[in-house]
Design a protein around this motif. Sequence first.
Motif, PDB file in Angstrom:
ATOM      1  N   ALA A  41      37.129  -7.831 -13.504  1.00  0.00           N
ATOM      2  CA  ALA A  41      37.444  -8.288 -15.577  1.00  0.00           C
ATOM      3  C   ALA A  41      38.057  -7.872 -16.818  1.00  0.00           C
ATOM      4  O   ALA A  41      38.139  -6.100 -15.790  1.00  0.00           O
ATOM      5  CB  ALA A  41      36.089  -8.341 -15.601  1.00  0.00           C
ATOM      6  N   GLY A  42      38.536  -8.174 -17.241  1.00  0.00           N
ATOM      7  CA  GLY A  42      39.438  -6.959 -18.806  1.00  0.00           C
ATOM      8  C   GLY A  42      41.162  -6.997 -18.283  1.00  0.00           C
ATOM      9  O   GLY A  42      41.667  -6.875 -18.961  1.00  0.00           O
ATOM     10  N   GLY A  43      41.815  -7.447 -16.549  1.00  0.00           N
ATOM     11  CA  GLY A  43      43.041  -7.835 -16.905  1.00  0.00           C
ATOM     12  C   GLY A  43      43.923  -8.383 -17.345  1.00  0.00           C
ATOM     13  O   GLY A  43      42.353  -9.902 -17.839  1.00  0.00           O
ATOM     14  N   VAL A  66      33.553 -18.277 -15.071  1.00  0.00           N
ATOM     15  CA  VAL A  66      35.009 -17.554 -14.332  1.00  0.00           C
ATOM     16  C   VAL A  66      33.984 -16.351 -13.719  1.00  0.00           C
ATOM     17  O   VAL A  66      33.360 -16.321 -14.142  1.00  0.00           O
ATOM     18  CB  VAL A  66      35.541 -17.078 -15.723  1.00  0.00           C
ATOM     19  N   GLU A  67      33.933 -16.531 -12.453  1.00  0.00           N
ATOM     20  CA  GLU A  67      33.577 -15.405 -10.830  1.00  0.00           C
ATOM     21  C   GLU A  67      34.546 -15.099 -10.841  1.00  0.00           C
ATOM     22  O   GLU A  67      36.001 -15.232 -10.000  1.00  0.00           O
ATOM     23  CB  GLU A  67      33.298 -16.741 -10.449  1.00  0.00           C
ATOM     24  N   ASN A  68      34.591 -13.122 -11.142  1.00  0.00           N
ATOM     25  CA  ASN A  68      35.674 -12.045 -10.242  1.00  0.00           C
ATOM     26  C   ASN A  68      35.115 -11.462  -9.156  1.00  0.00           C
ATOM     27  O   ASN A  68      33.697 -11.678  -9.015  1.00  0.00           O
ATOM     28  CB  ASN A  68      36.208 -10.807 -11.674  1.00  0.00           C
ATOM     29  N   ARG A  69      36.439 -11.654  -7.942  1.00  0.00           N
ATOM     30  CA  ARG A  69      35.760 -11.538  -6.937  1.00  0.00           C
ATOM     31  C   ARG A  69      37.097 -10.545  -6.599  1.00  0.00           C
ATOM     32  O   ARG A  69      37.980 -11.294  -6.156  1.00  0.00           O
ATOM     33  CB  ARG A  69      36.005 -12.884  -5.700  1.00  0.00           C
ATOM     34  N   PRO A 180      45.443   3.197  -3.560  1.00  0.00           N
ATOM     35  CA  PRO A 180      45.557   1.729  -4.396  1.00  0.00           C
ATOM     36  C   PRO A 180      44.213   1.774  -4.824  1.00  0.00           C
ATOM     37  O   PRO A 180      42.805   2.763  -4.891  1.00  0.00           O
ATOM     38  CB  PRO A 180      44.465   1.464  -2.846  1.00  0.00           C
ATOM     39  N   TYR A 181      43.739   0.760  -5.831  1.00  0.00           N
ATOM     40  CA  TYR A 181      43.144   0.449  -7.061  1.00  0.00           C
ATOM     41  C   TYR A 181      42.209  -1.101  -6.372  1.00  0.00           C
ATOM     42  O   TYR A 181      43.089  -1.645  -6.570  1.00  0.00           O
ATOM     43  CB  TYR A 181      43.149   1.077  -8.294  1.00  0.00           C
ATOM     44  N   LYS A 182      40.863  -1.546  -6.564  1.00  0.00           N
ATOM     45  CA  LYS A 182      40.679  -2.633  -7.121  1.00  0.00           C
ATOM     46  C   LYS A 182      41.530  -3.243  -8.205  1.00  0.00           C
ATOM     47  O   LYS A 182      41.261  -4.978  -8.163  1.00  0.00           O
ATOM     48  CB  LYS A 182      39.320  -3.152  -7.012  1.00  0.00           C
ATOM     49  N   GLY A 183      41.528  -2.699  -9.426  1.00  0.00           N
ATOM     50  CA  GLY A 183      41.711  -3.132 -10.600  1.00  0.00           C
ATOM     51  C   GLY A 183      42.205  -2.337 -11.541  1.00  0.00           C
ATOM     52  O   GLY A 183      42.529  -1.274 -11.235  1.00  0.00           O
ATOM     53  N   THR A 205      48.263  -3.713 -20.403  1.00  0.00           N
ATOM     54  CA  THR A 205      47.245  -3.180 -20.615  1.00  0.00           C
ATOM     55  C   THR A 205      47.490  -1.976 -20.663  1.00  0.00           C
ATOM     56  O   THR A 205      47.206  -1.402 -21.295  1.00  0.00           O
ATOM     57  CB  THR A 205      47.193  -2.737 -18.676  1.00  0.00           C
ATOM     58  N   ALA A 206      48.559  -0.985 -20.900  1.00  0.00           N
ATOM     59  CA  ALA A 206      49.394  -0.096 -20.663  1.00  0.00           C
ATOM     60  C   ALA A 206      50.448  -0.136 -22.412  1.00  0.00           C
ATOM     61  O   ALA A 206      50.308   1.457 -22.812  1.00  0.00           O
ATOM     62  CB  ALA A 206      50.433   0.660 -19.601  1.00  0.00           C
ATOM     63  N   ARG A 207      50.322  -0.610 -22.560  1.00  0.00           N
ATOM     64  CA  ARG A 207      51.107  -0.916 -24.263  1.00  0.00           C
ATOM     65  C   ARG A 207      50.627  -0.058 -24.938  1.00  0.00           C
ATOM     66  O   ARG A 207      51.299   0.628 -25.466  1.00  0.00           O
ATOM     67  CB  ARG A 207      51.299  -2.171 -24.661  1.00  0.00           C
TER      68      ARG A 207
END
Length: 322
Positions: A41-43, A66-69, A180-183, A205-207
Motif C-alpha cells: 500500500a502507498g505506492g 483493493v487487495e494488496n499482495r 531487494p525490498y517488497k515495496g 515517491t521520491a519527488r
Amino acid sequence: MKKRAFVQLLGAAAWTGPVALAQAQEPWPSRPIRVIVPVTAGGTADVLAREFGRRLGERLGQPVVVENRPGANGIPATLAVARAPADGYTLLLTLTQHIQNPVQFKDAGYDPIADFTPLCRIGAAATVLAARASLKVDSATELAQFAPGKGLTFGTTALGPQVILEVFNQSAKLEMLNVPYKGEAPALTDLLGGQIDMALLTVATARAHIQRGTLKGLAVIAPKRASSLPHVATFLEQGFKEVNWTGGWYAFMAPAKLPPAIAARLVQELRVIGEDAAMRKLFDELNITVNWMDGPEFQPVMKRDMELWRSLVQRSGVVIER
C-alpha cells in the motif's frame, strides 16, 4: 394419454430449461469486485488501483475492494488472478513486471498473454535513481566516477529495477550491491535513514524528498526528463545508452476467457474514468505519462515489450530459478 402427457412434459421442459437458466444467471455486477495489486500500500500502483476502484464502484453500483499482495516480484498476486474465475469479479492492476517475470524467472508459473484478458494500458511512470543526501555525487555521471571500489548499495523494489541498475552497474563497472525490498515505502524509509546509499523509485515517491534536499536525484529512467524534476537528467542524456528501458507501464488485466460483454463494459468504464479531468490531474501528480491502449491493441505491445526486456535481462544476467 399417459404417453401424450409425458411428451408434453418433455416439450415444456425443453422450452422452460433455457428460460430458467437465464433467470438463474445474475446480471453483472451483482456483488463486490476485487482488484488485486502486487505491491504494498502507498505506492503509485496502489494509488491508481484505489482511485480507479472507487470510481469504477460508483459507476457500476458495486463496491470495488483493493487487495494488496506484495512479494515475490508480484508472482503470487498475478497467479491468484490467473486462477480466478473469469466472471469479472477479480481484476489485476499490474506493472511491467507482468511481462518481465516470465523472462527473468525460469518458471514464473503463468503466461502473461494466454492466461489473461488485457483490459487497458494506462501509462508509464518515470523512475529516478535517488541517493541519500550525504552521498558525495549529484548525477549518474559523477556516480560512475566515484563509486568503483566504494561498496555502495542500491535498493530495488522488483526484479525489473534490479535488471536496469545491474546493466548500469556493469556498464560503469561500479560493483554496487543490490538490496531487494517488497515495496517503495520500506526502501524509501531505509534510504532516508542511511541504511542504503540509493534506490530506484518512482518520481512520485521520491519527488518531494528530492525537492526538499533530503534526497538527491541522480538520473531519471524515461524518454525525457520528469516535469516535476526538470534539473535531473535522464540516463540517456548522461551517456548511458545501455540503460535504455523506457517501456514501463501500469495496466488492468482480468483472467483469460472473460466473457466479451463483461470485458467490453470494463474497457469502456475504465476508459471513461481515465479520461476524466480529475484523473488526468492525478496522473500528472504521479508523474505518469498517459499512453492509453484498450486491451486488444495492447496485447501485441506486451509481446514486443517481452522481447525488448529479454535482451536487457541477458545483458544483466539476472535470471532466477523459482
